[in-house]
Design an enzyme around this catalytic site. Structure first.
Site, short mmCIF file in Angstrom:
data_model
loop_
_atom_site.label_atom_id
_atom_site.label_comp_id
_atom_site.label_asym_id
_atom_site.label_seq_id
_atom_site.Cartn_x
_atom_site.Cartn_y
_atom_site.Cartn_z
N SER A 133 33.95 6.81 -4.66
CA SER A 133 32.30 6.61 -5.68
C SER A 133 33.56 5.18 -6.74
CB SER A 133 32.21 7.84 -6.47
OG SER A 133 30.96 7.64 -7.58
N TYR A 146 32.59 16.71 -9.75
CA TYR A 146 32.36 15.30 -9.00
C TYR A 146 33.29 14.42 -9.20
CZ TYR A 146 30.34 11.33 -6.05
OH TYR A 146 30.22 10.02 -5.55
#
Length: 280
Positions: A133, A146
């Site tokens: 990401s 996360y």
């Protein structure tokens, strides 16, 4: 013989778009997901095998790989896409929430990778593409767990790439920015309800207002990310990282070009405009 890719998390978003993109390019696709009985589109393509795979269950992984090899003869590439995001104030998160995030996003990737490696090693070829990401390089607040899971995969992937050079197996890291999928909505809706300490109220209000104000003009589509993934897997180079999304290009360039502390202050200015970090 057409090449074959195994994709995890192919029921929606980037995973599904990638299955469709590779299929359209003539690849065989093993599209894996937790609930294949719910899939209504991918099952209509003759070169796509839809089959169950749960990244936290070793038997499920082995069965999916076995079915793919039985159907298409071999597997040439793996796309580790399955994952989810959890959000919220870290202090308020439960131990279960944190461990579940790592079980899927980190250990799940490791589980599937380790299971496919004997096949790739035997044929002395293969490409492993891991979806991380933009926050794997640019950490945002309210998604600390996360972010930690994606930092872990960044480090794991780079270390593994050097290790697997000896077996002619390539590793690629795909870093999507904000993408037009339901991922972000799920990150908030799936997150465990928490009670935040009142001290965070001002910070939460300002940070949420900032996130809500972000424009959508530079958001990449899942199709565009799938194209980046395809290029990464098929370009035949030793390139390790691929940015997938125009919205994070400038921020990654800033990270690469600023000193470490200048970059920290740059982000602090974004997320603490009223000087939360300077309180005594």
């Amino acid at each position: 013989m057409n090449k074959t890719i195994l994709i995890t998390g192919a029921s929606s978003g980037i995973g599904k778009a990638s299955a469709q993109f590779f299929s359209a390019k003539g690849w065989n696709v093993i599209a894996t997901m937790r609930s294949p009985e719910k899939e209504t589109e991918l099952i209509n393509s003759p070169n796509i095998l839809v089959t169950p795979l749960e990244v936290t269950q070793q038997q499920s992984i082995q069965e999916a790989i076995g079915k793919g090899i039985e159907r298409f003869g071999k597997i040439d590439a793996l796309l580790n896409n399955a994952g989810y995001g959890t959000s919220g104030i870290f202090e308020a998160m439960s131990d279960k929430t944190i461990r579940d995030q790592f079980d899927v996003n980190v250990f799940g990737v490791m589980n599937v990778t380790r299971a496919i490696l004997p096949h790739f090693r035997e044929q002395q070829s293969g490409v492993i593409a891991n979806i991380t990401s933009g926050v794997g390089k640019i950490p945002f607040p309210l998604v600390s767990v996360y972010v930690a899971s994606k930092y872990a995969i960044e480090g794991f992937s780079e270390s593994l790439a050097y290790e697997l050079d000896s077996q002619n197996i390539k590793v690629k890291i795909i870093e999507p920015g904000y993408t037009e999928t339901n991922f972000q909505q799920r990150a908030f809706s799936d997150s465990e309800p928490t009670v935040n300490p009142a001290h965070y109220t001002d910070f939460l209000n300002e940070t949420n207002a900032l996130f809500n104000s972000l424009g959508s003009e530079n958001i990449a589509s899942a199709q565009q990310v799938a194209e980046t993934i395809f290029n990464a897997i098929t370009d035949g180079t030793q390139q390790l990282r691929y940015i997938a999304g125009p919205d994070i290009v400038s921020m990654i360039e800033a990270r690469d070009n600023k000193t470490e502390q200048d970059y920290v202050e740059f982000l602090r200015g974004m997320f603490a405009p009223n000087g939360f970090g300077n309180r005594k």
